[in-house]
Design a protein around this motif. Structure first.
Motif, PDB file in Angstrom:
ATOM      1  N   ARG A   1       5.470  -7.152  -7.980  1.00 17.22           N
ATOM      2  CA  ARG A   1       4.364  -6.974  -7.069  1.00 17.22           C
ATOM      3  C   ARG A   1       2.801  -5.661  -7.877  1.00 17.22           C
ATOM      4  O   ARG A   1       3.138  -5.579  -8.618  1.00 17.22           O
ATOM      5  CB  ARG A   1       4.329  -6.144  -5.730  1.00 17.22           C
ATOM      6  N   MET A   2       1.848  -6.158  -7.589  1.00 16.09           N
ATOM      7  CA  MET A   2       0.598  -4.722  -8.180  1.00 16.09           C
ATOM      8  C   MET A   2       0.344  -3.611  -6.837  1.00 16.09           C
ATOM      9  O   MET A   2      -0.491  -3.899  -5.896  1.00 16.09           O
ATOM     10  CB  MET A   2      -0.418  -5.911  -8.677  1.00 16.09           C
ATOM     11  N   PRO A   3       1.030  -3.243  -6.694  1.00 16.28           N
ATOM     12  CA  PRO A   3       1.069  -1.270  -5.549  1.00 16.28           C
ATOM     13  C   PRO A   3      -0.649  -1.567  -5.533  1.00 16.28           C
ATOM     14  O   PRO A   3      -1.051  -1.466  -6.821  1.00 16.28           O
ATOM     15  CB  PRO A   3       2.118  -0.442  -6.066  1.00 16.28           C
ATOM     16  N   THR A   4      -1.231  -0.933  -4.523  1.00 18.94           N
ATOM     17  CA  THR A   4      -1.889  -0.360  -4.123  1.00 18.94           C
ATOM     18  C   THR A   4      -2.681   1.247  -2.967  1.00 18.94           C
ATOM     19  O   THR A   4      -2.062   1.145  -2.370  1.00 18.94           O
ATOM     20  CB  THR A   4      -2.767  -1.741  -2.628  1.00 18.94           C
ATOM     21  N   TRP A   5      -3.205   2.061  -4.196  1.00 18.90           N
ATOM     22  CA  TRP A   5      -3.167   2.421  -3.860  1.00 18.90           C
ATOM     23  C   TRP A   5      -4.154   3.013  -2.757  1.00 18.90           C
ATOM     24  O   TRP A   5      -4.564   2.544  -2.808  1.00 18.90           O
ATOM     25  CB  TRP A   5      -3.691   3.692  -4.851  1.00 18.90           C
ATOM     26  N   VAL A   6      -3.518   3.931  -0.899  1.00 19.91           N
ATOM     27  CA  VAL A   6      -4.517   3.593  -0.632  1.00 19.91           C
ATOM     28  C   VAL A   6      -5.417   3.942  -0.651  1.00 19.91           C
ATOM     29  O   VAL A   6      -6.897   3.767  -0.232  1.00 19.91           O
ATOM     30  CB  VAL A   6      -3.404   4.751   0.679  1.00 19.91           C
ATOM     31  N   ASP A   7      -6.171   4.765  -1.011  1.00 22.28           N
ATOM     32  CA  ASP A   7      -7.220   5.607  -1.881  1.00 22.28           C
ATOM     33  C   ASP A   7      -8.437   4.638  -1.925  1.00 22.28           C
ATOM     34  O   ASP A   7      -9.365   4.069  -1.736  1.00 22.28           O
ATOM     35  CB  ASP A   7      -7.155   6.827  -2.764  1.00 22.28           C
ATOM     36  N   ASP A   8      -7.934   3.485  -3.456  1.00 23.48           N
ATOM     37  CA  ASP A   8      -8.279   2.435  -3.671  1.00 23.48           C
ATOM     38  C   ASP A   8      -8.478   1.309  -2.226  1.00 23.48           C
ATOM     39  O   ASP A   8      -9.181   1.227  -2.424  1.00 23.48           O
ATOM     40  CB  ASP A   8      -7.262   2.188  -4.743  1.00 23.48           C
ATOM     41  N   LEU A   9      -7.870   1.268  -1.689  1.00 21.77           N
ATOM     42  CA  LEU A   9      -8.078   0.618  -0.163  1.00 21.77           C
ATOM     43  C   LEU A   9      -9.000   0.960   0.695  1.00 21.77           C
ATOM     44  O   LEU A   9      -9.810  -0.015   0.303  1.00 21.77           O
ATOM     45  CB  LEU A   9      -7.156   0.068  -0.192  1.00 21.77           C
ATOM     46  N   ALA A  10      -8.939   2.287   0.483  1.00 21.82           N
ATOM     47  CA  ALA A  10     -10.468   2.755   1.537  1.00 21.82           C
ATOM     48  C   ALA A  10     -11.504   2.739   1.419  1.00 21.82           C
ATOM     49  O   ALA A  10     -12.357   2.391   1.931  1.00 21.82           O
ATOM     50  CB  ALA A  10     -10.082   4.404   2.076  1.00 21.82           C
ATOM     51  N   ASP A  11     -11.816   3.147  -0.017  1.00 28.45           N
ATOM     52  CA  ASP A  11     -12.839   2.964  -1.288  1.00 28.45           C
ATOM     53  C   ASP A  11     -13.116   1.505  -1.308  1.00 28.45           C
ATOM     54  O   ASP A  11     -14.038   1.387  -1.225  1.00 28.45           O
ATOM     55  CB  ASP A  11     -12.450   3.120  -2.180  1.00 28.45           C
ATOM     56  N   ALA A  12     -12.704   0.316  -0.775  1.00 24.08           N
ATOM     57  CA  ALA A  12     -13.254  -1.357  -1.496  1.00 24.08           C
ATOM     58  C   ALA A  12     -13.036  -1.498  -0.185  1.00 24.08           C
ATOM     59  O   ALA A  12     -14.236  -2.183  -0.043  1.00 24.08           O
ATOM     60  CB  ALA A  12     -11.607  -1.824  -1.739  1.00 24.08           C
TER      61      ALA A  12
ATOM     62  N   VAL B   1       0.386  -1.741  -0.093  1.00 25.50           N
ATOM     63  CA  VAL B   1       0.124   0.244  -0.061  1.00 25.50           C
ATOM     64  C   VAL B   1       1.008   1.353  -0.154  1.00 25.50           C
ATOM     65  O   VAL B   1       1.411   1.304   0.631  1.00 25.50           O
ATOM     66  CB  VAL B   1      -0.847   0.319   0.758  1.00 25.50           C
ATOM     67  N   TYR B   2       0.850   1.976  -1.111  1.00 25.08           N
ATOM     68  CA  TYR B   2       1.169   3.050  -0.967  1.00 25.08           C
ATOM     69  C   TYR B   2      -0.190   4.384  -0.883  1.00 25.08           C
ATOM     70  O   TYR B   2      -1.091   4.480  -1.061  1.00 25.08           O
ATOM     71  CB  TYR B   2       2.149   3.121  -1.910  1.00 25.08           C
ATOM     72  N   GLY B   3       0.562   5.452  -0.438  1.00 23.55           N
ATOM     73  CA  GLY B   3       0.469   7.264  -1.473  1.00 23.55           C
ATOM     74  C   GLY B   3       0.874   7.941   0.038  1.00 23.55           C
ATOM     75  O   GLY B   3       1.207   8.072   0.142  1.00 23.55           O
TER      76      GLY B   3
END
Length: 312
Positions: free
Chosen positions: A207-218, A173-175
Motif C-alpha cells: 500500500r501507499m499509506p495516507t497520513w490523515v492530515d494530508d487527506l484532510a488537506d486534500a 489512512v493513519y495518524g
C-alpha cells in the motif's frame, strides 16, 4: 492549514464528523477564515475540540432529519466522510452496506445537484483488485470485496447526476487525532510494541499509506477549488504492510523482533483484499495542488501531536 482562498463565506457541512478523518477535518476547518462549519454524526459529538464549529447529531438514514439539517444550514459545500468501511461488516450485512454506502450517497448527490452544493466524496483503493497497481484515475475499477463494490457504485451514482463532486480515493489512512478511542495501523503497531506484545503483520499486501492530515488537506483543497472528477490521494512510496510496521518500530526505537510476518492467505485475506494497490498522483498534484508527506516525516509530526494531545 491551507486557507480558503477567497473572501466569500463557505458554509461547510461535514458528515461522519466523529470518524477519524471527520475529526481531523473539523479541527482544521474550525480555524479557517470565511468558513462556517457544521459537523454531524449519528451519535453525540466525540471530538474533544468543541470550538469553532457547530455540531448537530443526525441519522443520515432518516431522510427527513437530514433534509431538515441541510435546509436549516444551507451549505455551500458538503464533505461526506460517513461510511461503512469495514470489509467484514459489508460482507456480513450487505443491505446495511448498500443503504449507507450507495443509496444515501445517491440521494446526497441529487440534493447537492438540486441546491448547487459542491460535494467532496471519499472513496477507496479497494475499488481495484490489486493485480496491477499502482493505479491512475482512468484505470478500470475491479473491486474484489463488497466494500469496494459499494464505493464504486457510489462513485457511479454521483457521476450519473450533474452534481459537482470531487471523488477522492485514498489508501490505508493513519495518524493521530485528539481522541484516544480512535486507532489505526501506525498507532496500533506503536502501542503494542511499546507494551512488549508480539504482533502478526501481513507481509504480502502493498500500500501507499495516507497520513490523515494530508487527506484532510486534500478534502479542503477540493472544496476550495470546487474540483470535479476523481482524484487519487495517498503517499508516494509503496510499502508492504509489514514494512510499514517495521518503519514504526524503527522510528520509535521499538523491538522489531516482536513483529511476526504472516501471509494474507493465513488470515483469510488473499481473495477479499487487493494484493498491491498504490496510486499515481499526477492529477491530484497538478489540479488540486496536493503535496503528500513522506512516511518518516509524518511520524515526526505524529510524535509532536501525541505529545500535545497527552498534555494534562
Amino acid at each position: 492549514m491551507d486557507k480558503l482562498r477567497d473572501q466569500r463565506e463557505k458554509r461547510i457541512l461535514v458528515t461522519g464528523s466523529n470518524g477519524f478523518l471527520g475529526q481531523k477535518l473539523i479541527d482544521k476547518l474550525a480555524s479557517a477564515p470565511n468558513a462556517t462549519v457544521l459537523a454531524t454524526s449519528k451519535s453525540s459529538n466525540r471530538n474533544p475540540n468543541k470550538i469553532g464549529y457547530t455540531f448537530v447529531a443526525c441519522d443520515l438514514e432518516d431522510d427527513g432529519s437530514f433534509l431538515k439539517l441541510v435546509a436549516s444550514f444551507s451549505p455551500t459545500h458538503i464533505i461526506h466522510t460517513a461510511a461503512i468501511t469495514s470489509v467484514e461488516l459489508c460482507d456480513r450485512d450487505p443491505e446495511l452496506c448498500e443503504r449507507v454506502n450507495v443509496l444515501f450517497v445517491e440521494r446526497l448527490a441529487k440534493i447537492c445537484s438540486a441546491h448547487g452544493i459542491h460535494l467532496t466524496f471519499l472513496s477507496t483503493d479497494f475499488v481495484f483488485d490489486g493485480k496491477k497497481g499502482p493505479y491512475g484515475e482512468d484505470d478500470l475499477p475491479t473491486p474484489c470485496n463488497a466494500y469496494g463494490q459499494s464505493k464504486l457504485l457510489a462513485e457511479q451514482a454521483i457521476q450519473n447526476t450533474d452534481c459537482t463532486c470531487a471523488i477522492l480515493r485514498t489508501i490505508l489512512v493513519y495518524g493521530v487525532i485528539n481522541d484516544p478511542n480512535r486507532s489505526n495501523l501506525v498507532l496500533w503497531v506503536k502501542n503494542k510494541l511499546a507494551q512488549g506484545e508480539t504482533i502478526t503483520v501481513v507481509k504480502d499486501q502493498w500500500r501507499m499509506p495516507t497520513w490523515v492530515d494530508d487527506l484532510a488537506d486534500a478534502c479542503i483543497l477540493a472544496a476550495q477549488k470546487e474540483a470535479s472528477g476523481i482524484y487519487h490521494i495517498s503517499s508516494e512510496q509503496l510499502f508492504s504492510i509489514l514494512e510499514i510496521a517495521q518503519q514504526v518500530a524503527d522510528f520509535w526505537r521499538l523491538d522489531q523482533q516482536l513483529i511476526q510476518p504472516i501471509s494474507a492467505a493465513d488470515i483469510g485475506q488473499a481473495e477479499n483484499r487487493p494484493a498491491k494497490t498504490g496510486f499515481i498522483l499526477t492529477k491530484s498534484k497538478q489540479e488540486l495542488g496536493f503535496r503528500p508527506t513522506p512516511l518518516r516525516q509524518s511520524f515526526e509530526a505524529i510524535k509532536r501531536q501525541l505529545a500535545l494531545y497527552t498534555q494534562p
